[in-house]
Design an enzyme around this catalytic site. Structure first.
Site, PDB file in Angstrom:
ATOM      1  N   HIS A  33     -13.602 -35.617 -25.225  1.00 48.80           N
ATOM      2  CA  HIS A  33     -13.252 -36.959 -24.746  1.00 48.80           C
ATOM      3  C   HIS A  33     -14.251 -37.479 -23.713  1.00 48.80           C
ATOM      4  CE1 HIS A  33      -9.301 -37.221 -26.700  1.00 48.80           C
ATOM      5  NE2 HIS A  33      -9.268 -35.922 -26.544  1.00 48.80           N
TER       6      HIS A  33
ATOM      7  N   GLN B 283      -5.700   5.343  -2.135  1.00 50.63           N
ATOM      8  CA  GLN B 283      -5.165   3.990  -2.307  1.00 50.63           C
ATOM      9  C   GLN B 283      -5.344   3.557  -3.755  1.00 50.63           C
ATOM     10  OE1 GLN B 283      -5.772   1.205   0.896  1.00 50.63           O
ATOM     11  NE2 GLN B 283      -6.167  -0.460  -0.521  1.00 50.63           N
TER      12      GLN B 283
ATOM     13  N   GLU C 150      -9.222   3.793  -4.383  1.00 54.54           N
ATOM     14  CA  GLU C 150     -10.076   4.454  -3.399  1.00 54.54           C
ATOM     15  C   GLU C 150      -9.854   5.960  -3.502  1.00 54.54           C
ATOM     16  OE1 GLU C 150      -9.710   2.856   0.528  1.00 54.54           O
ATOM     17  OE2 GLU C 150      -9.709   0.777  -0.188  1.00 54.54           O
TER      18      GLU C 150
ATOM     19  N   GLN D  22      -1.408   9.101   7.453  1.00 51.26           N
ATOM     20  CA  GLN D  22      -1.689  10.306   6.675  1.00 51.26           C
ATOM     21  C   GLN D  22      -2.672  11.185   7.426  1.00 51.26           C
ATOM     22  OE1 GLN D  22      -2.942   7.708   3.296  1.00 51.26           O
ATOM     23  NE2 GLN D  22      -1.868   9.221   2.023  1.00 51.26           N
TER      24      GLN D  22
ATOM     25  N   LYS E 220       0.828  -1.204   0.000  1.00 48.75           N
ATOM     26  CA  LYS E 220       0.000   0.000   0.000  1.00 48.75           C
ATOM     27  C   LYS E 220       0.866   1.258   0.000  1.00 48.75           C
ATOM     28  CE  LYS E 220      -3.907  -0.007   2.333  1.00 48.75           C
ATOM     29  NZ  LYS E 220      -3.635  -1.226   3.087  1.00 48.75           N
TER      30      LYS E 220
END
Length: 904
Positions: free
Chosen positions: A852, A337, A325, A211, A51
């Protein structure tokens, strides 16, 4: 490592401008506890996790706004782990668990999490975090997100597996949430996900992204490819008011927007009752949404298109479709993200911008599992068809056939007969006139398979005998010649022999013989349905037809059981076998020598076969003979001595009786004598040639095993010379790459590791029948309305109606079958034929009338329906089901463990 400044910016959002304005000091060194997000990129995943690395990469994209911040690195995680003495042995124990130990997994992962959460963060790590917070602002609220090193990978996203905490206020609380993020590395979900994806728990570490909190007016998710269809040109947006937590947790339905090439395709506005917003004291809270906003679109058309455009920039940076995101505030969109979308099927690589349509090879070969790079390349060298690779599967490009007026209808007709789902998918695509426009007639390199008649061939059994003899002689010569080869000479020899194999497969007389059996079957079913109302007559008329090597393989295991049955000590021993060394252990048992010789004799003839045998890398029965034991033991438990001959005689009698019955019904008709004569001739053709249909593939697989044994011996020499660490590394190289390694004595170990990871990840993907160059996957639907309510529709390939217990089997080696059971499985290939001895019916998710599994089902007199989409998900193991092999459907009659019963 890139050289960048060791600093953290202020709390303002950074708008990417293609440069890093903060200087060249190295900030992402492995021993740093904190690093600014703006100083890392995707090459630093080992330091800041997936991330964090992806967020750092976003800073390089012009026009992309990203909240700045810092990352608590994996060095900090390692420093913390050093304080937990008990964690290493606990993780070692966790790594040793299998998927069948859910209780132990739960207990161990919980103990590890507690150990991490209870340890105090080391002083030096705490000081580094506090300093970074002080530079951004002690007064701010923060978003704290886990960022593991095995996260947001192209093959494994780990979306939602680790912890995230929003609106975190205060350094003490922030430190606590960082500890919880570290501990979430061992959440039960994450541990189980790693196990499914083959990722060692001991190789994964956790970083944490911190953040400043964004308090948006709206937020949501953007997929740069259509999440449902896989179309890379359609972006999907989901949006809600407030924080995205409401969307992720399922509290509200999202508004949905679809954007195609910069234009809004459609909008679905949801009724939104609640909104998630930040609480003044930290954390989040759910509030009622203002009534005026509940049915209002979250985004305008211009905003949705603008967001999709930002997504295209991000996708271009990472080189693959992204799951993004986003947040919307008064300044515009911010990206919090971006990760690869791992759930959509890859697209074949091409060297032009034109539209292409691809058909799955695996659906025709009844093997939709991923193939290794060596397996893919050997198959490509064997086949004349223009093939592309996507998701470790092969696809044939049929664009030319669809764009030509002279071949489009023939192509649709062909696939309408062999697989109606493919035809429906193609017609759905062709209804969009702009995707594959009709061009001038051309001469495509590969004519589509067709029911058109081939050149006539006499119904002479000697033709088949000669073809089989020629093939056997060629295989024997290959075995003799290859034993003296090694090094580059071996690879050159194998490549030349693949040319010999192609000539045998494309031999005109061999192809005529195969088609003669098909055409006789089609003719008989068509004409007898027209003249007598008789459905699927060819299935009975072909019973016990000669020269069917696949049917013989299933019946021959009954003979092996006959040899073993008189020796109870051997039978008891075989029930306890745990490995593939059992043949060496049998000699001292009473009857062990005779039993061992019978098994070895069987392996000498059929040991080159296995599940997924078109991939040269798959382990063969000769390499893993224990795979045969469940079928062998089933024969011992369920049948008496002489069952093989009884079955053959019963099949011959049924076929002869059916032929006589048809003759008797035809002769009284107008022109009855002529019709009876035509039918008799076609029955002779059918029984002469239908069994040979199985032989060319048997010859091919026989050669593949010889190639494999020689290549593995060469791989052993490469390992001895320290060129490769393990023998099976060769399976993750193409044939030409392996040739280069043998010649140069150098190997790209990173490439091999990536190929292994891709192969493992691609196993979770379901290949579509039809795939476009835009990435759109089309599966098709059956256009039928003549079935009972709730019936699962498929393709009728072997007639009759039966009821029985469903046995849902994904791995042939784990099959536990009893007489009368109905086998339900994704697909079968010739290696499954020994199971057909026991069962009464067959249901598969892929297949057609002449694949088959269908041919062998008819040979064994089973009722069979193939091409039942999602059969293994819709039918539970043990349910009572009714199978209609004449009309092509399955009905679920009752719950689990109902006793089997035959209806007709």
């Amino acid at each position: 490592m890139h050289e960048r400044m060791n600093r953290v910016t202020d709390h303002r959002t950074h708008a990417g401008d293609g440069g890093r304005p903060f200087g060249p000091a190295p900030t992402s060194r492995p021993d740093a506890f904190v690093v600014g997000l703006e100083h890392v990129d995707r090459t630093h995943a080992a330091v800041v996790g997936g991330k964090g690395a992806h967020l750092g990469e976003l800073f390089d994209i012009p026009g992309i706004r990203v909240p700045t911040g810092f990352c608590v690195t994996t060095a900090a995680y390692r420093r913390m782990v050093a304080e937990v003495a008990s964690i290493d042995p606990l993780v070692d124990r966790l790594a040793g668990l299998g998927s069948g130990d859910p209780d132990d997994l739960r207990r161990l992962s919980a103990r590890i999490r507690r150990s991490i959460e209870e340890v105090a963060i080391p002083d030096e790590v705490e000081r580094a975090i506090a300093a970074a917070v002080a530079r951004l602002g002690d007064h701010l609220a923060y978003a704290v997100r886990s960022s593991a090193t095995a996260e947001d990978l192209p093959t494994a996203s780990f979306a939602g597996q680790y912890d995230t905490f929003l609106n975190v206020v205060g350094v003490a609380t922030l430190l606590q949430q960082i500890s919880r993020c570290w501990a979430s590395l061992f959440s039960e979900r994450a541990v189980a996900y790693r196990m499914r994806n083959g990722i060692d728990h001991r190789t994964v570490e956790m970083a944490v992204v911190v953040q400043p909190m964004v308090f948006p007016t709206a937020s949501g998710v953007l997929f740069t490819a259509d999440a449902l269809t896989g179309n890379r040109r359609v972006a999907s947006v989901e949006a809600t008011f407030g924080l995205g937590e409401a969307l992720v947790s399922g509290m509200v339905a999202a508004d949905q927007y679809r954007v195609h090439n910069g234009k809004l395709l459609d909008t679905k506005v949801a009724a939104k009752q609640v909104v998630v917003r930040g609480s003044p004291d930290g954390g989040t809270r759910v509030e009622p949404l203002e009534p005026s906003l509940q049915t209002q679109p979250v985004l305008t058309e211009q905003q949705a298109v603008r967001l999709a455009g930002l997504g295209r920039r991000i996708e271009s940076q990472f080189g693959c479709p992204q799951d993004i995101e986003w947040c919307l505030d008064e300044h515009g969109f911010q990206i919090v993200q971006s990760r690869p979308i791992t759930t959509i099927f890859p697209v074949p690589e091409v060297d032009d911008e034109a539209n292409h349509v691809y058909l799955s090879v695996g659906h025709g070969q009844m093997m939709t599992d991923p193939m290794t790079p060596l397996g893919l390349s050997v198959w490509q060298l064997t086949s004349p068809a223009p093939m592309r690779i996507a998701g470790s599967r092969l696809f044939v490009d049929i664009t030319d056939h669809l764009s030509s007026a002279s071949t489009r209808m023939a192509t649709l007709e062909t696939f309408g007969k062999s697989d109606p789902l493919i035809r429906d998918a193609l017609e759905t695509l062709l209804a969009r006139d702009d995707f594959i426009p009709m061009g001038p007639d051309g001469s495509p390199d590969l004519p589509p398979p067709s029911r058109a008649r081939t050149e006539p061939i006499e119904a002479d059994p000697a033709i088949v005998t000669e073809l089989i003899g020629r093939n056997r002689a060629s295989v024997a010569e290959l075995q003799r010649e290859i034993e003296t080869r090694s090094g580059s000479e071996l690879l050159d020899f194998v490549l030349a022999d693949i040319g010999e194999l192609r000539s045998l497969l494309l031999d005109p007389q061999s192809r005529q013989s195969v088609m003669a059996g098909f055409e006789a079957s089609w003719w008989l079913d068509d004409k007898l349905a027209e003249w007598l109302g008789e459905e699927n007559a060819a299935a009975v008329l072909s019973l016990a037809a000669p020269n069917n090597v696949t049917a013989e393989m299933g019946l021959a295991l009954l003979d092996v059981a006959d040899v073993i049955r008189p020796h109870p000590e051997v039978v008891s021993f075989l029930r306890s076998v745990q490995d593939d060394e059992f043949l060496d252990q049998m000699a001292g048992l009473g009857g062990g020598k005779e039993a061992g010789e019978a098994i070895v004799s069987y392996l000498d003839r059929y040991g080159m076969r296995c599940v997924g045998e078109i991939d040269i890398a798959r382990p063969r029965w000769a390499e893993r003979p224990s795979a045969l034991l469940p079928m062998l033991l089933s024969n011992l438990d369920n049948f008496a001595t002489g069952e093989r001959e009884r079955r053959l005689e019963r099949g011959r009698r049924q076929a002869e009786a059916k032929a006589q019955e048809l003759m008797g019904r035809l002769r009284p008709l107008p022109d009855g004598a002529e019709k009876a004569e035509q039918v008799a001739g076609m029955i002779r053709r059918l029984r002469t040639f239908i069994g040979y249909r199985e032989y060319p593939k048997y010859g091919m697989v026989s050669r593949y095993f010889i190639y494999k044994q020689a290549l593995l011996a060469e791989a052993d020499r490469l390992v001895g010379g320290n060129v490769l660490p393990v023998i099976d590394d060769i399976f993750f190289l193409t044939f030409n790459e392996l040739h280069d390694v043998v010649r140069s004595r150098r190997a790209d170990h990173a490439l091999i590791a990536r190929r292994r990871a891709d192969f493992r990840a691609h196993g979770a993907l379901q290949p579509p029948r039809v795939l476009t160059s835009d990435g759109e996957t089309l599966h098709g639907t059956y256009q039928r309305d003549d079935l009972p309510a709730g019936a699962l529709v498929g393709l009728a390939v072997s007639g009759g109606t039966i009821e029985g217990r469903a046995r849902v089997v994904h791995d042939m080696a784990e099959a536990d079958l009893e007489p009368g059971d109905i086998l339900v499985t994704p697909h079968t290939d010739p290696s499954w034929s020994p199971l057909f001895v026991t069962i009464a019916g067959l249901v598969t998710e892929v297949g057609g009338p002449m694949t088959h599994g269908s041919v062998i089902a008819r040979e064994f007199g089973l009722t069979a329906v193939v091409g039942v989409e999602g059969a293994t998900r819709s039918i539970r193991d043990g349910q009572q089901i009714r199978l209609n092999g004449t009309r092509g459907y399955v009905e679920i009659m009752s719950g689990r463990d109902a006793p089997p019963e035959t209806v007709s």
